[in-house]
Design a protein around this motif. Sequence first.
Motif, PDB file in Angstrom:
ATOM      1  N   ASP A 319      83.694 -24.933  55.744  1.00  8.57           N
ATOM      2  CA  ASP A 319      85.085 -24.501  55.698  1.00  8.57           C
ATOM      3  C   ASP A 319      85.357 -23.999  54.279  1.00  8.57           C
ATOM      4  OD1 ASP A 319      87.873 -24.636  55.172  1.00  8.57           O
ATOM      5  OD2 ASP A 319      88.144 -26.074  56.814  1.00  8.57           O
ATOM      6  N   TYR A 320      85.754 -22.718  54.159  1.00  8.43           N
ATOM      7  CA  TYR A 320      85.902 -22.132  52.817  1.00  8.43           C
ATOM      8  C   TYR A 320      87.369 -21.961  52.423  1.00  8.43           C
ATOM      9  CZ  TYR A 320      86.908 -17.821  55.347  1.00  8.43           C
ATOM     10  OH  TYR A 320      87.473 -16.886  56.185  1.00  8.43           O
ATOM     11  N   SER A 321      88.270 -22.645  53.141  1.00  9.83           N
ATOM     12  CA  SER A 321      89.698 -22.370  52.927  1.00  9.83           C
ATOM     13  C   SER A 321      90.177 -22.714  51.506  1.00  9.83           C
ATOM     14  CB  SER A 321      90.543 -23.090  53.977  1.00  9.83           C
ATOM     15  OG  SER A 321      90.241 -24.453  53.989  1.00  9.83           O
ATOM     16  N   ASN A 327      89.657 -13.137  55.403  1.00  6.29           N
ATOM     17  CA  ASN A 327      89.214 -13.506  56.751  1.00  6.29           C
ATOM     18  C   ASN A 327      87.708 -13.722  56.727  1.00  6.29           C
ATOM     19  OD1 ASN A 327      87.679 -11.195  57.700  1.00  6.29           O
ATOM     20  ND2 ASN A 327      89.617 -10.090  57.858  1.00  6.29           N
ATOM     21  N   ASP A 328      87.215 -14.409  57.740  1.00  6.43           N
ATOM     22  CA  ASP A 328      85.819 -14.871  57.654  1.00  6.43           C
ATOM     23  C   ASP A 328      84.809 -13.735  57.610  1.00  6.43           C
ATOM     24  OD1 ASP A 328      86.018 -14.238  60.365  1.00  6.43           O
ATOM     25  OD2 ASP A 328      85.244 -16.152  61.089  1.00  6.43           O
ATOM     26  N   PHE A 329      85.129 -12.623  58.303  1.00  3.80           N
ATOM     27  CA  PHE A 329      84.177 -11.510  58.305  1.00  3.80           C
ATOM     28  C   PHE A 329      84.099 -10.867  56.922  1.00  3.80           C
ATOM     29  CE2 PHE A 329      82.662  -7.219  59.438  1.00  3.80           C
ATOM     30  CZ  PHE A 329      81.488  -7.589  60.082  1.00  3.80           C
ATOM     31  N   GLU A 330      85.269 -10.663  56.308  1.00  5.62           N
ATOM     32  CA  GLU A 330      85.294 -10.055  54.969  1.00  5.62           C
ATOM     33  C   GLU A 330      84.576 -10.960  53.963  1.00  5.62           C
ATOM     34  OE1 GLU A 330      86.138  -7.059  54.106  1.00  5.62           O
ATOM     35  OE2 GLU A 330      86.513  -6.762  56.244  1.00  5.62           O
ATOM     36  N   HIS A 339      76.901 -11.932  46.441  1.00  4.31           N
ATOM     37  CA  HIS A 339      76.236 -13.187  46.051  1.00  4.31           C
ATOM     38  C   HIS A 339      74.844 -13.371  46.661  1.00  4.31           C
ATOM     39  CE1 HIS A 339      79.921 -14.577  44.113  1.00  4.31           C
ATOM     40  NE2 HIS A 339      80.561 -14.104  45.163  1.00  4.31           N
ATOM     41  N   GLY A 340      74.497 -12.571  47.647  1.00  2.00           N
ATOM     42  CA  GLY A 340      73.140 -12.615  48.188  1.00  2.00           C
ATOM     43  C   GLY A 340      72.857 -13.746  49.158  1.00  2.00           C
ATOM     44  N   VAL A 341      73.894 -14.220  49.863  1.00  2.61           N
ATOM     45  CA  VAL A 341      73.662 -15.236  50.910  1.00  2.61           C
ATOM     46  C   VAL A 341      74.339 -14.770  52.206  1.00  2.61           C
ATOM     47  CG1 VAL A 341      73.974 -17.646  51.639  1.00  2.61           C
ATOM     48  CG2 VAL A 341      73.652 -17.121  49.219  1.00  2.61           C
ATOM     49  N   ALA A 342      73.571 -14.766  53.292  1.00  2.39           N
ATOM     50  CA  ALA A 342      74.130 -14.307  54.580  1.00  2.39           C
ATOM     51  C   ALA A 342      74.443 -15.493  55.480  1.00  2.39           C
ATOM     52  CB  ALA A 342      73.147 -13.381  55.283  1.00  2.39           C
ATOM     53  N   SER A 343      75.605 -15.408  56.158  1.00  5.55           N
ATOM     54  CA  SER A 343      76.032 -16.448  57.103  1.00  5.55           C
ATOM     55  C   SER A 343      76.649 -15.737  58.301  1.00  5.55           C
ATOM     56  CB  SER A 343      77.063 -17.358  56.432  1.00  5.55           C
ATOM     57  OG  SER A 343      78.183 -16.573  56.035  1.00  5.55           O
ATOM     58  N   ILE A 344      77.188 -16.515  59.228  1.00  4.49           N
ATOM     59  CA  ILE A 344      77.827 -15.912  60.408  1.00  4.49           C
ATOM     60  C   ILE A 344      79.318 -16.252  60.402  1.00  4.49           C
ATOM     61  CG2 ILE A 344      77.979 -16.012  62.947  1.00  4.49           C
ATOM     62  CD1 ILE A 344      75.440 -14.629  62.229  1.00  4.49           C
ATOM     63  N   PRO A 345      80.179 -15.230  60.421  1.00  3.99           N
ATOM     64  CA  PRO A 345      81.609 -15.509  60.575  1.00  3.99           C
ATOM     65  C   PRO A 345      81.842 -15.958  62.017  1.00  3.99           C
ATOM     66  CG  PRO A 345      81.213 -13.130  60.571  1.00  3.99           C
ATOM     67  CD  PRO A 345      79.878 -13.788  60.389  1.00  3.99           C
ATOM     68  N   THR A 346      82.582 -17.045  62.191  1.00  2.94           N
ATOM     69  CA  THR A 346      82.651 -17.623  63.538  1.00  2.94           C
ATOM     70  C   THR A 346      83.808 -17.084  64.380  1.00  2.94           C
ATOM     71  OG1 THR A 346      83.875 -19.476  62.617  1.00  2.94           O
ATOM     72  CG2 THR A 346      81.509 -19.779  62.886  1.00  2.94           C
ATOM     73  N   SER A 347      84.701 -16.298  63.772  1.00  2.00           N
ATOM     74  CA  SER A 347      85.842 -15.786  64.550  1.00  2.00           C
ATOM     75  C   SER A 347      85.377 -14.949  65.736  1.00  2.00           C
ATOM     76  CB  SER A 347      86.774 -14.969  63.655  1.00  2.00           C
ATOM     77  OG  SER A 347      86.066 -13.900  63.069  1.00  2.00           O
ATOM     78  N   VAL A 348      84.228 -14.298  65.608  1.00  2.00           N
ATOM     79  CA  VAL A 348      83.734 -13.452  66.719  1.00  2.00           C
ATOM     80  C   VAL A 348      83.480 -14.276  67.984  1.00  2.00           C
ATOM     81  CG1 VAL A 348      82.676 -11.660  65.302  1.00  2.00           C
ATOM     82  CG2 VAL A 348      81.352 -13.686  65.909  1.00  2.00           C
ATOM     83  N   PHE A 349      83.303 -15.573  67.834  1.00  5.23           N
ATOM     84  CA  PHE A 349      83.024 -16.428  69.002  1.00  5.23           C
ATOM     85  C   PHE A 349      84.312 -16.999  69.598  1.00  5.23           C
ATOM     86  CE2 PHE A 349      79.239 -17.536  66.144  1.00  5.23           C
ATOM     87  CZ  PHE A 349      78.438 -16.547  66.683  1.00  5.23           C
ATOM     88  N   LYS A 351      88.535 -17.144  70.883  1.00  2.00           N
ATOM     89  CA  LYS A 351      89.556 -16.454  71.662  1.00  2.00           C
ATOM     90  C   LYS A 351      90.406 -15.616  70.693  1.00  2.00           C
ATOM     91  CE  LYS A 351      92.960 -18.086  75.007  1.00  2.00           C
ATOM     92  NZ  LYS A 351      93.540 -19.286  75.605  1.00  2.00           N
ATOM     93  N   ASN A 352      90.619 -14.371  71.035  1.00  3.32           N
ATOM     94  CA  ASN A 352      91.394 -13.442  70.182  1.00  3.32           C
ATOM     95  C   ASN A 352      90.924 -13.450  68.731  1.00  3.32           C
ATOM     96  OD1 ASN A 352      93.028 -12.923  72.431  1.00  3.32           O
ATOM     97  ND2 ASN A 352      94.287 -14.709  71.977  1.00  3.32           N
ATOM     98  N   LYS A 353      89.636 -13.669  68.549  1.00  4.87           N
ATOM     99  CA  LYS A 353      89.026 -13.679  67.203  1.00  4.87           C
ATOM    100  C   LYS A 353      89.767 -14.590  66.218  1.00  4.87           C
ATOM    101  CE  LYS A 353      86.336  -9.530  67.434  1.00  4.87           C
ATOM    102  NZ  LYS A 353      86.046  -8.232  66.914  1.00  4.87           N
ATOM    103  N   LEU A 354      90.236 -15.728  66.707  1.00  9.42           N
ATOM    104  CA  LEU A 354      90.916 -16.700  65.850  1.00  9.42           C
ATOM    105  C   LEU A 354      90.051 -16.996  64.610  1.00  9.42           C
ATOM    106  CD1 LEU A 354      93.191 -18.955  65.572  1.00  9.42           C
ATOM    107  CD2 LEU A 354      91.482 -20.477  66.590  1.00  9.42           C
ATOM    108  N   ASP A 355      90.677 -16.862  63.438  1.00 12.43           N
ATOM    109  CA  ASP A 355      89.948 -17.089  62.195  1.00 12.43           C
ATOM    110  C   ASP A 355      90.229 -18.509  61.705  1.00 12.43           C
ATOM    111  OD1 ASP A 355      88.737 -16.978  59.734  1.00 12.43           O
ATOM    112  OD2 ASP A 355      90.234 -15.639  58.835  1.00 12.43           O
ATOM    113  N   GLN A 356      89.242 -19.402  61.822  1.00 19.69           N
ATOM    114  CA  GLN A 356      89.444 -20.800  61.395  1.00 19.69           C
ATOM    115  C   GLN A 356      88.910 -21.031  59.981  1.00 19.69           C
ATOM    116  OE1 GLN A 356      89.491 -23.994  64.349  1.00 19.69           O
ATOM    117  NE2 GLN A 356      88.302 -22.734  65.731  1.00 19.69           N
ATOM    118  N   LYS A 357      88.534 -19.928  59.316  1.00 17.36           N
ATOM    119  CA  LYS A 357      88.030 -20.009  57.927  1.00 17.36           C
ATOM    120  C   LYS A 357      86.796 -20.912  57.800  1.00 17.36           C
ATOM    121  CE  LYS A 357      91.876 -17.871  56.106  1.00 17.36           C
ATOM    122  NZ  LYS A 357      91.676 -16.550  56.725  1.00 17.36           N
ATOM    123  N   VAL A 358      85.903 -20.733  58.764  1.00 12.24           N
ATOM    124  CA  VAL A 358      84.621 -21.438  58.672  1.00 12.24           C
ATOM    125  C   VAL A 358      83.486 -20.442  58.882  1.00 12.24           C
ATOM    126  CG1 VAL A 358      85.231 -23.825  59.281  1.00 12.24           C
ATOM    127  CG2 VAL A 358      84.874 -22.167  61.096  1.00 12.24           C
TER     128      VAL A 358
END
Length: 380
Positions: A319-321, A327-330, A339-349, A351-358
Amino acid sequence: MTHESKLPNIETTIFAVMSGLANKYGALNLSQGYPNFKGDQKLYDLVNAAMNSGYNQYAHMYGSQDLRLAIKNKVELLYKTTYDPETEITVTVGATQAIYTTISTFIKKGDEVIVFRPAYDSYIPSIQINRGIPVSIQLLKPDFRIDWEDVKQKINSKTKMIIINSPHNPSGTMLTKDDMLKLQELTKNTNIVVLSDEVYEHLVFDNEQHLSACMFPDLKSRSFVISSLGKTFHNTGWKIGYCCAPKHLMDEFIKLHQFTVFSVNHPTQKGIADYMQEPEHYLEIPQFFQRKRDLFLDAMKNSRFKFTPSKGTYFQLLDYSEITDENDFEFAKRLIVEHGVASIPTSVFNKNKLDQKVLRFCFAKTDETLIEATKILTKL
Ligand code: PMP
Ligand code: GLN
């Protein structure tokens, strides 16, 4: 030539997008769920031996006899229940095909499918291509628990399927015995098919036990239990999985499987079947990944990310809040580019791309990669 898209709203899978960006910018790739280390040489030798000793023609359409037997034995050992390897176990092209074929076999136009979000990204398109209607139930951080009252409200005469996934990608949570009993109770005396995505069945930590749908008799009678041998044995690129279901359900599944796949890569099946003769090969997996989770999280304690340790899967949500409002994708994109580290923004998974900041980080990586990544993440 013009044509109307059958999936007008479907975008490129986030796994291809983030791994693509990781490659482009040379970032440490903790995004897509796959190990960046080799699997067991013993397994590679067994697959090679299978190829060299003639297992190179079509396998049986349900899967090689040896592998179906090995799966039957594994299920008996772990879950104390049995499937008939002749009629109730099918080897598939990864869990993805098992999921797609199960949904396509049962879902018709207007059928409703209950899906818990965040959800693995193949579920919804597989429902929509069959003109089914996904009915989403959003789960919220930090515990992502299911409200079974809500599920009860959403079940109606159109409900044809419920999809569960435990251990859960991306949250790393697991369904409890109480959850499984509630699901069993709610589906009793209905025609609802349960698709139980258990690809992380062997990645369960802190001495917890994975609860398979096949351990609950009434649930078993309506469930496809799906697993991934690619995930289990560190070779996701082999794309090999399987599903188990009662005969009357599998009879329907096989009608589609025979004309879309027919049978799966034979030497790989034979090699894995031989490898599974020693149960240690799957029984030792939890310790292996728990150590990696702990290595990652011990370092992350000194960061501004917040987390609940993953109970299963090889994913950790952070959680990066407290770091940014982006938003998580940005933020995920900036983490790669700057910074050279890749992760997955979870909003894509969601409903309505809810952004939970994780963001989701995969810890199926070498210790060196994990240490290097935590050095960067703890500075943010
Ligand atoms: N379900 C979930 C929850 C997953 O994370 C994945 C990715 N491994 C799959 C299904 C697909 O597995 P496979 O690579 O065997 O197709
Ligand atoms: N299951 C993997 C993940 O969640 C990715 C599978 C894929 O790339 N299709 O990262």
